[in-house]
Design a protein around this motif. Structure first.
Motif, PDB file in Angstrom:
ATOM      1  N   ALA A   1       0.817  -1.216   0.000  1.00 49.32           N
ATOM      2  CA  ALA A   1       0.000   0.000   0.000  1.00 49.32           C
ATOM      3  C   ALA A   1       0.844   1.257   0.000  1.00 49.32           C
ATOM      4  N   LEU A   2       0.278   2.286  -0.623  1.00 55.28           N
ATOM      5  CA  LEU A   2       0.969   3.570  -0.718  1.00 55.28           C
ATOM      6  C   LEU A   2      -0.089   4.665  -0.689  1.00 55.28           C
ATOM      7  N   SER A   3       0.104   5.687   0.168  1.00 58.61           N
ATOM      8  CA  SER A   3      -0.888   6.766   0.273  1.00 58.61           C
ATOM      9  C   SER A   3      -0.313   8.060  -0.257  1.00 58.61           C
ATOM     10  N   VAL A   4      -1.154   8.789  -0.993  1.00 61.28           N
ATOM     11  CA  VAL A   4      -0.731  10.084  -1.533  1.00 61.28           C
ATOM     12  C   VAL A   4      -1.762  11.118  -1.109  1.00 61.28           C
ATOM     13  N   MET A   5      -1.286  12.202  -0.528  1.00 64.11           N
ATOM     14  CA  MET A   5      -2.174  13.291  -0.116  1.00 64.11           C
ATOM     15  C   MET A   5      -2.157  14.339  -1.210  1.00 64.11           C
ATOM     16  N   ASN A   6      -3.307  14.667  -1.733  1.00 57.93           N
ATOM     17  CA  ASN A   6      -3.387  15.696  -2.765  1.00 57.93           C
ATOM     18  C   ASN A   6      -4.570  16.607  -2.437  1.00 57.93           C
ATOM     19  N   LYS A   7      -4.255  17.866  -2.254  1.00 64.67           N
ATOM     20  CA  LYS A   7      -5.265  18.892  -1.936  1.00 64.67           C
ATOM     21  C   LYS A   7      -6.155  18.448  -0.769  1.00 64.67           C
ATOM     22  N   GLY A   8      -5.488  17.906   0.261  1.00 63.29           N
ATOM     23  CA  GLY A   8      -6.194  17.517   1.482  1.00 63.29           C
ATOM     24  C   GLY A   8      -6.883  16.169   1.395  1.00 63.29           C
ATOM     25  N   LYS A   9      -6.874  15.566   0.192  1.00 62.12           N
ATOM     26  CA  LYS A   9      -7.529  14.266   0.045  1.00 62.12           C
ATOM     27  C   LYS A   9      -6.467  13.192  -0.071  1.00 62.12           C
ATOM     28  N   GLY A  10      -6.642  12.140   0.678  1.00 60.99           N
ATOM     29  CA  GLY A  10      -5.695  11.045   0.621  1.00 60.99           C
ATOM     30  C   GLY A  10      -6.156   9.957  -0.333  1.00 60.99           C
ATOM     31  N   ARG A  11      -5.209   9.371  -1.054  1.00 64.47           N
ATOM     32  CA  ARG A  11      -5.571   8.293  -1.967  1.00 64.47           C
ATOM     33  C   ARG A  11      -4.572   7.162  -1.793  1.00 64.47           C
ATOM     34  N   THR A  12      -5.127   5.942  -1.673  1.00 59.66           N
ATOM     35  CA  THR A  12      -4.241   4.793  -1.444  1.00 59.66           C
ATOM     36  C   THR A  12      -4.181   3.951  -2.718  1.00 59.66           C
ATOM     37  N   PHE A  13      -2.941   3.520  -3.010  1.00 59.10           N
ATOM     38  CA  PHE A  13      -2.719   2.682  -4.197  1.00 59.10           C
ATOM     39  C   PHE A  13      -2.249   1.314  -3.731  1.00 59.10           C
ATOM     40  N   GLU A  14      -2.789   0.264  -4.340  1.00 63.44           N
ATOM     41  CA  GLU A  14      -2.377  -1.111  -4.014  1.00 63.44           C
ATOM     42  C   GLU A  14      -1.533  -1.625  -5.168  1.00 63.44           C
ATOM     43  N   LEU A  15      -0.305  -1.943  -4.896  1.00 62.91           N
ATOM     44  CA  LEU A  15       0.616  -2.453  -5.921  1.00 62.91           C
ATOM     45  C   LEU A  15       1.209  -3.768  -5.422  1.00 62.91           C
ATOM     46  N   ASP A  16       2.031  -4.407  -6.242  1.00 63.74           N
ATOM     47  CA  ASP A  16       2.630  -5.682  -5.805  1.00 63.74           C
ATOM     48  C   ASP A  16       3.610  -5.493  -4.644  1.00 63.74           C
ATOM     49  N   LYS A  17       4.338  -4.435  -4.724  1.00 65.22           N
ATOM     50  CA  LYS A  17       5.316  -4.194  -3.641  1.00 65.22           C
ATOM     51  C   LYS A  17       5.659  -2.704  -3.630  1.00 65.22           C
ATOM     52  N   VAL A  18       5.729  -2.138  -2.447  1.00 69.12           N
ATOM     53  CA  VAL A  18       6.099  -0.716  -2.309  1.00 69.12           C
ATOM     54  C   VAL A  18       7.390  -0.638  -1.480  1.00 69.12           C
ATOM     55  N   PHE A  19       8.389   0.022  -2.049  1.00 64.58           N
ATOM     56  CA  PHE A  19       9.652   0.230  -1.322  1.00 64.58           C
ATOM     57  C   PHE A  19       9.631   1.606  -0.697  1.00 64.58           C
ATOM     58  N   HIS A  20       9.846   1.625   0.599  1.00 65.99           N
ATOM     59  CA  HIS A  20       9.902   2.920   1.299  1.00 65.99           C
ATOM     60  C   HIS A  20      11.184   3.662   0.897  1.00 65.99           C
ATOM     61  N   PRO A  21      11.287   4.946   1.202  1.00 64.46           N
ATOM     62  CA  PRO A  21      12.442   5.734   0.706  1.00 64.46           C
ATOM     63  C   PRO A  21      13.808   5.185   1.138  1.00 64.46           C
ATOM     64  N   GLN A  22      13.870   4.512   2.280  1.00 67.57           N
ATOM     65  CA  GLN A  22      15.186   4.042   2.769  1.00 67.57           C
ATOM     66  C   GLN A  22      15.548   2.645   2.238  1.00 67.57           C
ATOM     67  N   ALA A  23      14.730   2.112   1.363  1.00 68.67           N
ATOM     68  CA  ALA A  23      15.018   0.766   0.817  1.00 68.67           C
ATOM     69  C   ALA A  23      16.317   0.781   0.029  1.00 68.67           C
ATOM     70  N   THR A  24      17.067  -0.282   0.187  1.00 67.88           N
ATOM     71  CA  THR A  24      18.399  -0.329  -0.475  1.00 67.88           C
ATOM     72  C   THR A  24      18.270  -0.933  -1.870  1.00 67.88           C
ATOM     73  N   GLN A  25      19.358  -0.813  -2.632  1.00 65.29           N
ATOM     74  CA  GLN A  25      19.425  -1.383  -3.982  1.00 65.29           C
ATOM     75  C   GLN A  25      19.267  -2.900  -3.902  1.00 65.29           C
ATOM     76  N   GLU A  26      19.890  -3.489  -2.868  1.00 59.78           N
ATOM     77  CA  GLU A  26      19.848  -4.936  -2.709  1.00 59.78           C
ATOM     78  C   GLU A  26      18.406  -5.412  -2.454  1.00 59.78           C
ATOM     79  N   GLU A  27      17.700  -4.678  -1.615  1.00 57.62           N
ATOM     80  CA  GLU A  27      16.303  -5.030  -1.303  1.00 57.62           C
ATOM     81  C   GLU A  27      15.445  -5.002  -2.570  1.00 57.62           C
ATOM     82  N   VAL A  28      15.676  -3.981  -3.378  1.00 54.68           N
ATOM     83  CA  VAL A  28      14.922  -3.859  -4.636  1.00 54.68           C
ATOM     84  C   VAL A  28      15.253  -5.037  -5.536  1.00 54.68           C
ATOM     85  N   PHE A  29      16.547  -5.378  -5.625  1.00 57.56           N
ATOM     86  CA  PHE A  29      16.943  -6.458  -6.535  1.00 57.56           C
ATOM     87  C   PHE A  29      16.394  -7.811  -6.080  1.00 57.56           C
TER      88      PHE A  29
END
Ligand SMILES: Nc1ncnc2c1ncn2[C@@H]1O[C@H](COP(=O)(O)OP(=O)(O)OP(=O)(O)O)[C@@H](O)[C@H]1O
Length: 799
Positions: free
Chosen positions: A493-521
């Motif tokens: 899951a991934l949430s995006v706030m736009n103009k005060g409204k939040g929207r959640t997206f469901e994808l196969d996998k979401v990497f948070h900002p601190q995810a490493t190259q190895e984790e992605v691979f």
């Protein structure tokens, strides 16, 4: 004093001589015994010994000189004795003459006053005869003295000649020494010995001077006696003349006295007295003459006395000179004693050193002796222990010999046994191996099946999302808020706030900002592995400009991305399957810019076209594309670096930014099963797409606008393809763009696809983020169906 000096010199001479002789003898002995020049011989040639040698020769000369001086002294003493003797004789002569003259005068006066007349004349005649006798005796004595003087003169002359000869010899000797000294001075440098030699030569010079002074003195002294003797002879002659004069005057006096006596007699004798008066006047005249002569003689006597005084003064001067010479000799002796002391000190020092060396040598030899003794005892012990060991060794040897005799039989039997055992073991092993191999094959097939099931379960098209961390350089405006958030409890899951409204997206996998190259691979890795198994795989990064697509796909040198890691993983897998499969990995790299295809691995970056392979397989084909077989990790790094370089170079040449092009790394893996010869061909397309931007937002014009339009067109074509695949349409519009056309054989049904959606978390990019995520969700809904493995049996049939 001289005796003392001579004794001292003699002692020095004998001591030095003995030492020198002893050293020389020792040196000769050692040279004879060793057959070579040893330390003593060196010592004999040392400057110290040379100086000693010179000192000895100098002492010899000095002793000789001293002998000569002694002779001179003796001669001087003899001369003195002679002079004193002469003086005394002269004195006695003078006194006897005076006495006799006084006697004569008293007789004459007494005769004239008391006896008077003929008696006085008679007595005068008698005394005159006595005087004549006395005169003849004195003459005899004078002759004797004269002869003695002549003899001594001759003796002195011969001695002076001998002395002169000795002086000449001495001079010669000194000249020789001087020559030797100068030679030594040139031979040995400016050392202490040289300084001493210089001192000695200076002293030699001073001695020479004193010698010359002595010579002068001797000459003076030799001149003195000859002068005095000649003067004495003259004096004698004058005395003789005076004696004669006195005799005549005495005769006249006698006559005068007789006349006086005749005058005193009777008038009968008056006639006679007149005669006598006449005769008396002449006698008086004679008397006055005699007195004058007497005065002259007295004057001469005083002159003679003065001469004597002068001679005495001369002797005193010569004595002073001799005294000076003695002082010099004393100073020289003092110097000699100092040298002697120094020599003795040096000898003492050497003795001490010698004793120390002897002590050290003795202690060393004692230690050595002790260690040798210890060694000896140890050896003795070992020797005592050896016989039993030797005995046991002998028995061992005998048993070994018997064993060796029986060894060939034993060896043959053992080898045949071993052979049997080995063949049995090999048989068992091969059997077990076959079973194991069979099991392994089953395992591998099972693993592949499960792996495929897993991938299928995950979906053959997988959509991953990576949120780029907020970097300093991304914050162009202050107080930019983060609008994208990930859920730590839900990896999809991934949430995006736009103009005060939040929207959640469901994808196969979401990497948070601190995810490493190895984790992605790791998430991508199963897809990469399936490429080896003969599947066609497409992995592409999608997102707006600067969202981290290139970072995820290429990465940096220190932290490589999917491209390098995928190739490395392929090689690791290939290495693991080495026993069953052989693989070749080929790589090509292209760039699509403004719908133009360029080869990133060729130098000139020539334009390429996509065509259908003429082999009838229906596969796509890019004529002229450079395909490189990869050998290992270093080769991979080189190829990727070259592709990166060329992408930048072409961008620069065209005045374009590289982000405005799609970069593709195409990996083809050909595998051959070693067991059955079946072949697989897997494909892996790794795509770094150009940035998806809204043209109106970027405000691009002209070339930039065309570029953006081309990018959007190709991305739109990708979206259309995805849409068609999602709708399971029969026609998939792959040919709408170069990108989709090129990805056709890895993006369609029966293939495996992964999309990494890169998003920025910042509010300023929220529109682009939402667009990208919406596109990602569309892709998520695509169903590619079961993936098809591209395998060709050894008979040429495709599965
Ligand atoms: N996960 C990350 N961690 C750290 N730095 C990142 C990350 N993702 C991106 N960056 C950095 O952000 C900058 C932009 O990234 P990158 O060039 O990969 O974007 P892009 O999407 O490829 O851009 P373009 O489409 O213009 O090529 C780079 O300096 C990159 O190092």
């Amino acid at each position: 004093m001289y005796a003392f000096y001579s004794l001292l010199v003699y002692i020095f001479y004998t001591v030095f001589k003995e030492e020198k002789d002893a050293l020389e003898q020792e040196s000769e002995k050692r040279t004879a015994s060793q057959g070579q020049v040893d330390k003593t011989a060196e010592l004999a040639d040392s400057p110290l010994l040379t100086v000693m040698h010179h000192l000895l020769s100098f002492l010899e000369q000095y002793s000789h000189l001293h002998q000569l001086q002694q002779q001179v002294e003796q001669y001087r003493a003899q001369l003195k004795r002679h002079r004193v003797h002469h003086h005394r004789q002269m004195k006695t002569l003078r006194s006897s003459y005076r006495q006799r003259l006084a006697d004569k005068n008293s007789i004459i006066y007494a005769g004239s006053s008391e006896s008077g007349g003929l008696v006085g004349v008679h007595s005068l005649v008698q005394s005159l005869s006595g005087l004549q006798g006395e005169r003849s005796r004195l003459r005899g004595e004078l002759r004797l003295l004269h002869s003695q003087l002549e003899e001594k003169e001759q003796d002195r002359h011969s001695r002076v000649l001998a002395f002169q000869q000795q002086i000449d010899d001495l001079k010669g000797c000194i000249e020789e020494r001087e020559e030797e000294l100068s030679r030594l001075r040139t031979a040995s440098g400016a050392t202490d010995s040289e300084k001493r030699v210089v001192c000695l030569s200076l002293e030699n010079d001073s001695l020479k001077q004193s010698l010359s002074v002595t010579q002068g003195l001797l000459q003076q002294l030799s001149a003195i006696p000859s002068q005095s003797s000649s003067m004495l002879i003259k004096e004698n002659e004058s005395l003789r003349g005076r004696v004669q004069q006195l005799e005549t005057s005495l005769q006249e006096r006698e006559l005068q006295l007789e006349l006086d006596r005749e005058r005193v007699k009777e008038p009968v004798v008056k006639y006679v007295s007149q005669t006598v008066e006449v005769e008396s006047a002449s006698t008086l005249k004679q008397l006055s003459k005699a007195r004058q002569k007497n005065d002259l003689l007295a004057e001469k006597l005083s002159a003679h006395n003065q001469r004597c005084k002068h001679l005495e003064e001369h002797i005193r001067v010569s004595d002073e000179h001799s005294c000076n010479l003695q002082h010099k000799i004393a100073a020289y002796e003092c110097e000699i004693s100092k040298l002697r002391e120094e020599l003795l000190k040096e000898i003492g020092h050497l003795e001490e050193k010698k004793e120390e060396a002897v002590k050290a040598a003795s202690s060393c030899s004692a230690e050595h002796f002790q260690s040798l003794q210890e060694q000896f005892f140890g050896l003795q012990k070992r020797l005592t222990a050896l016989p039993p060991a030797l005995r046991s060794m002998k028995t061992d040897y005998a048993s070994l010999r018997s064993q060796v005799r029986n060894f060939s039989d034993f060896y043959g039997a053992a080898i045949s046994d071993a052979k049997k055992q080995i063949t049995a073991a090999i048989h068992e092993m091969s059997k077990a191996n076959k079973e194991l191999l069979e099991k392994y094959r089953k395992e591998v097939a099972l693993r592949r099946k499960y792996h495929e099931q897993l991938v299928e379960l995950k979906g053959n098209i997988r959509v991953l999302c990576r949120v780029k961390p907020v970097l300093k350089e991304d914050q162009h405006e202050e107080d930019q808020s983060v609008v994208v958030t990930t859920d730590p409890n839900n990896e999809s899951a991934l949430s995006v706030m736009n103009k005060g409204k939040g929207r959640t997206f469901e994808l196969d996998k979401v990497f948070h900002p601190q995810a490493t190259q190895e984790e992605v691979f790791q998430e991508i890795e199963p897809l990469v592995t399936s490429c080896i198994d003969g599947y066609h795989v497409c992995i592409f990064a999608y997102g707006q400009t600067g969202s981290g697509k290139t970072y995820t796909m290429e990465g940096s040198v220190e932290n490589p991305g999917i491209n390098q890691r995928a190739l490395k993983h392929l090689f690791n897998e290939i290495e693991d399957r080495r026993d069953m499969w052989t693989y070749t990995v080929n790589v090509s790299s292209v760039e699509i810019y403004n719908e133009v295809l360029r080869d990133l691995l060729s130098k000139d970056g020539e334009k390429l076209d996509i065509k259908i392979n003429p082999d009838g397989t229906g596969q796509l084909h890019v004529p002229g594309l450079r395909v490189t077989e990869v050998k290992g990790l270093q080769h991979i790094k080189k190829i990727l670096a070259k592709a990166r370089r060329n992408r930048i170079t072409f961008g620069t040449q065209m005045n374009q930014h590289s982000s405005r092009s799609h970069a593709l790394l195409c990996i083809t893996v050909h595998g051959t099963d070693l067991a059955n010869g079946s072949k697989t061909t897997g494909k892996l397309n790794l795509v770094d797409l150009a940035g998806s931007e809204r043209v109106w937002k970027s405000g691009a014009e002209g070339e930039r606008l065309k570029e953006a339009q081309n990018i959007n067109r190709s991305l739109l074509a990708l979206g259309d393809v995805i849409q068609a695949l999602r709708g399971s349409q029969t026609h998939i519009p792959f040919r709408n763009s170069r990108l989709t056309y090129l990805l056709q054989d890895s993006l369609g049904k029966g293939n495996k696809t992964a999309m990494v959606v890169q998003v920025s978390a910042l509010e300023s990019n929220v529109g682009e983020t939402l667009c990208s995520l919406k596109f990602a969700q569309k892709v998520c809904k695509v169903e590619l169906g079961p993936a098809a493995r591209k395998i060709e049996s050894s008979a040429g049939q495709c599965d």
